[in-house]
Design an enzyme around this catalytic site. Structure first.
Site, PDB file in Angstrom:
ATOM      1  N   MET A 117       0.601  -1.378   0.205  1.00 32.92           N
ATOM      2  CA  MET A 117       0.150  -0.096   0.115  1.00 32.92           C
ATOM      3  C   MET A 117       0.847   1.231  -0.133  1.00 32.92           C
ATOM      4  O   MET A 117       0.096   2.402   0.328  1.00 32.92           O
ATOM      5  CB  MET A 117      -0.858   0.145   1.190  1.00 32.92           C
ATOM      6  CG  MET A 117      -1.777  -0.846   0.962  1.00 32.92           C
ATOM      7  SD  MET A 117      -3.656  -1.319   1.901  1.00 32.92           S
ATOM      8  CE  MET A 117      -3.111  -0.310   3.955  1.00 32.92           C
ATOM      9  N   HIS A 139       8.939  -3.913   3.591  1.00 29.18           N
ATOM     10  CA  HIS A 139       8.304  -4.042   2.589  1.00 29.18           C
ATOM     11  C   HIS A 139      10.195  -4.341   1.182  1.00 29.18           C
ATOM     12  O   HIS A 139       9.698  -4.920   0.638  1.00 29.18           O
ATOM     13  CB  HIS A 139       8.048  -2.255   2.008  1.00 29.18           C
ATOM     14  CG  HIS A 139       7.102  -2.149   2.514  1.00 29.18           C
ATOM     15  ND1 HIS A 139       6.934  -1.200   3.247  1.00 29.18           N
ATOM     16  CD2 HIS A 139       5.793  -2.616   2.354  1.00 29.18           C
ATOM     17  CE1 HIS A 139       5.507  -0.431   3.994  1.00 29.18           C
ATOM     18  NE2 HIS A 139       4.789  -1.548   3.583  1.00 29.18           N
ATOM     19  N   GLY A 151       4.160 -10.669   3.988  1.00 28.41           N
ATOM     20  CA  GLY A 151       5.614 -10.321   5.454  1.00 28.41           C
ATOM     21  C   GLY A 151       4.622 -11.260   6.419  1.00 28.41           C
ATOM     22  O   GLY A 151       3.654 -11.548   5.708  1.00 28.41           O
ATOM     23  N   LEU A 165       8.441  -2.394  11.612  1.00 25.00           N
ATOM     24  CA  LEU A 165       8.308  -2.086  11.152  1.00 25.00           C
ATOM     25  C   LEU A 165       7.041  -1.754   9.990  1.00 25.00           C
ATOM     26  O   LEU A 165       6.349  -2.805   9.975  1.00 25.00           O
ATOM     27  CB  LEU A 165       9.078  -1.979   9.592  1.00 25.00           C
ATOM     28  CG  LEU A 165      10.569  -1.543  10.239  1.00 25.00           C
ATOM     29  CD1 LEU A 165      11.898  -1.820   9.377  1.00 25.00           C
ATOM     30  CD2 LEU A 165      10.810  -1.281  11.058  1.00 25.00           C
ATOM     31  N   SER A 192       3.883   0.934   8.434  1.00 24.87           N
ATOM     32  CA  SER A 192       3.733   3.033   7.736  1.00 24.87           C
ATOM     33  C   SER A 192       2.755   3.086   8.358  1.00 24.87           C
ATOM     34  O   SER A 192       3.045   4.611   8.919  1.00 24.87           O
ATOM     35  CB  SER A 192       3.210   2.219   6.322  1.00 24.87           C
ATOM     36  OG  SER A 192       3.835   1.729   5.322  1.00 24.87           O
ATOM     37  N   ARG A 193       2.183   2.605   9.385  1.00 20.24           N
ATOM     38  CA  ARG A 193       1.665   3.348  11.044  1.00 20.24           C
ATOM     39  C   ARG A 193       2.187   3.850  11.240  1.00 20.24           C
ATOM     40  O   ARG A 193       1.443   4.737  12.719  1.00 20.24           O
ATOM     41  CB  ARG A 193       0.071   2.433  11.053  1.00 20.24           C
ATOM     42  CG  ARG A 193      -0.693   2.273   9.882  1.00 20.24           C
ATOM     43  CD  ARG A 193      -2.033   1.385  10.674  1.00 20.24           C
ATOM     44  NE  ARG A 193      -3.202   1.498   9.677  1.00 20.24           N
ATOM     45  CZ  ARG A 193      -3.570   0.647   8.729  1.00 20.24           C
ATOM     46  NH1 ARG A 193      -3.387  -0.452   8.849  1.00 20.24           N
ATOM     47  NH2 ARG A 193      -4.487   0.570   8.011  1.00 20.24           N
TER      48      ARG A 193
HETATM   49  P1  AMP Z   1       1.555  -2.817   3.327  1.00 26.19           P
HETATM   50  O1  AMP Z   1       1.903  -2.361   2.452  1.00 26.19           O
HETATM   51  O2  AMP Z   1       1.438  -2.778   5.257  1.00 26.19           O
HETATM   52  O3  AMP Z   1       0.228  -3.147   3.318  1.00 26.19           O
HETATM   53  O4  AMP Z   1       2.566  -4.097   3.791  1.00 26.19           O
HETATM   54  C1  AMP Z   1       2.631  -4.990   2.087  1.00 26.19           C
HETATM   55  C2  AMP Z   1       3.317  -6.107   2.546  1.00 26.19           C
HETATM   56  O5  AMP Z   1       5.160  -5.660   2.857  1.00 26.19           O
HETATM   57  C3  AMP Z   1       2.907  -6.950   3.590  1.00 26.19           C
HETATM   58  O6  AMP Z   1       2.933  -8.680   2.881  1.00 26.19           O
HETATM   59  C4  AMP Z   1       3.468  -6.896   4.432  1.00 26.19           C
HETATM   60  O7  AMP Z   1       3.208  -7.936   5.464  1.00 26.19           O
HETATM   61  C5  AMP Z   1       4.764  -6.919   4.793  1.00 26.19           C
HETATM   62  N1  AMP Z   1       5.177  -6.060   5.998  1.00 26.19           N
HETATM   63  C6  AMP Z   1       4.661  -4.880   6.240  1.00 26.19           C
HETATM   64  N2  AMP Z   1       5.740  -4.999   7.219  1.00 26.19           N
HETATM   65  C7  AMP Z   1       6.845  -5.479   7.033  1.00 26.19           C
HETATM   66  C8  AMP Z   1       7.599  -5.313   8.048  1.00 26.19           C
HETATM   67  N3  AMP Z   1       7.832  -4.811   9.470  1.00 26.19           N
HETATM   68  N4  AMP Z   1       8.197  -7.274   7.976  1.00 26.19           N
HETATM   69  C9  AMP Z   1       8.221  -7.758   6.845  1.00 26.19           C
HETATM   70  N5  AMP Z   1       7.252  -7.373   5.433  1.00 26.19           N
HETATM   71  C10 AMP Z   1       5.782  -6.511   6.037  1.00 26.19           C
END
Ligand code: AMP
Length: 289
Positions: A34, A41, A151, A188, A190-191
């Site tokens: 996202m 990421h 993740g 880690l 984004s929030r």
């Molecule tokens: P998001 O942008 O939050 O929807 O996350 C996109 C992808 O990045 C998803 O597969 C998440 O599980 C992965 N992700 C987010 N935070 C982490 C993290 N700290 N370590 C590993 N993968 C992550």
């Protein structure tokens, strides 16, 4: 020198690039995100590069996975920096669709994984995983990747997607990548940037509590008591608990029976998962027990 990053805004443009890759017998890995990218990421991109010749990353803040009172409007967006980071990381193509591109007028379909989507985060965020599985199935159909990377930080999401891919015979191999953490242990996310400086200082207690709870469980503590103590420790420090639970790591079903008898191997693989609120920010984390 890094390859230049192709930016695609339509599924048609992605399909054309994918067709060109496949006609040269190149394998493809997809990393859905996202945006508001961080080192977590980028670690997924690194895993993707190990599994495929070409890496496609998507950036789409999917409105269908946000509830009415959630943070869709305020979700962070850092598109230019994201594209620079993706180019630096060696991504071949980034797919940045509009909401209209993904859900044109008249869109009617919902992909829903029945049982596992209702537990834990699915219970407190009704409809969330239907939004996730609908968008991820669309992305998998548009890109038709050999591999897609998710993740383990979003552990339930990972299992929901594995279930969907299995149930629908989607020919993509789902690979999980380990949770990346800040030096102080906070996963880690984004929030995390929503956190006030004071809450950011407190936030590592989530991981510390998961670790100490897993340790007492390995030493034979009864599950109920260990979870109660964990919730108490977090509440005392200003966290509002959504859930902290130990679940079967393969299907998230509740654990029945003793987890560990001292000195024995556990009867089932278990995962300790929690969701908490710190101020207005909802944070999740999980570790194996
Ligand atoms: P998001 O942008 O939050 O929807 O996350 C996109 C992808 O990045 C998803 O597969 C998440 O599980 C992965 N992700 C987010 N935070 C982490 C993290 N700290 N370590 C590993 N993968 C992550």
């Amino acid at each position: 020198m890094n390859k230049s990053l192709i930016k695609a805004h339509t599924s048609k443009a992605v399909r054309e690039a994918v067709f060109a890759y496949k006609s040269k017998n190149k394998t493809i890995a997809l990393v859905p995100t996202m945006g508001a990218l961080h080192a977590g990421h980028i670690s997924l991109i690194e895993v993707a590069k190990q599994h495929a010749d070409r890496v496609i990353c998507s950036i789409f803040v999917n409105p269908k996975q946000f509830g009415k009172n959630e943070d869709l409007e305020s979700y962070p967006s850092t598109l230019q920096a994201d594209c620079e980071a993706l180019e630096q990381a060696g991504v071949d193509l980034v797919f940045i669709p509009t909401v209209q591109e993904m859900y044109p007028k008249g869109f009617q379909t919902c992909v829903s994984v029945a049982e596992i989507s209702t537990y834990l985060c699915g219970h407190s965020r009704p409809g969330h995983f239907d939004g996730v599985t609908t968008v991820v199935s669309k992305l998998l159909l548009i890109v038709q990747p050999d591999t897609a990377i998710f993740g383990a930080k979003d552990f339930q999401q990972l299992l929901v997607i594995k279930q969907m891919v299995q149930d629908l015979n989607i020919p993509t191999n789902i690979i999980s990548a380990p949770t990346q953490r800040a030096k102080d242990g906070l996963a880690l996310s984004s929030r995390n940037q929503y956190l006030s400086p004071q809450d950011r200082k407190r936030a590592p207690l989530i991981y510390q509590t998961l670790q100490s709870t897993a340790q007492t469980l390995r030493e034979g503590s009864p599950l109920d008591q260990a979870l109660k103590n964990a919730a108490k420790a977090l509440t005392k420090n200003g966290f509002v608990i959504d859930y902290i639970e130990a679940r079967d790591a393969t299907n998230l079903k509740p654990i029945t029976g003793p987890l560990y008898q001292k000195g024995e191997t556990p009867p089932q693989s278990a995962q300790l998962l929690c969701a908490v609120k710190l101020g207005q920010t909802r944070l999740i984390d999980n570790i194996p027990i």
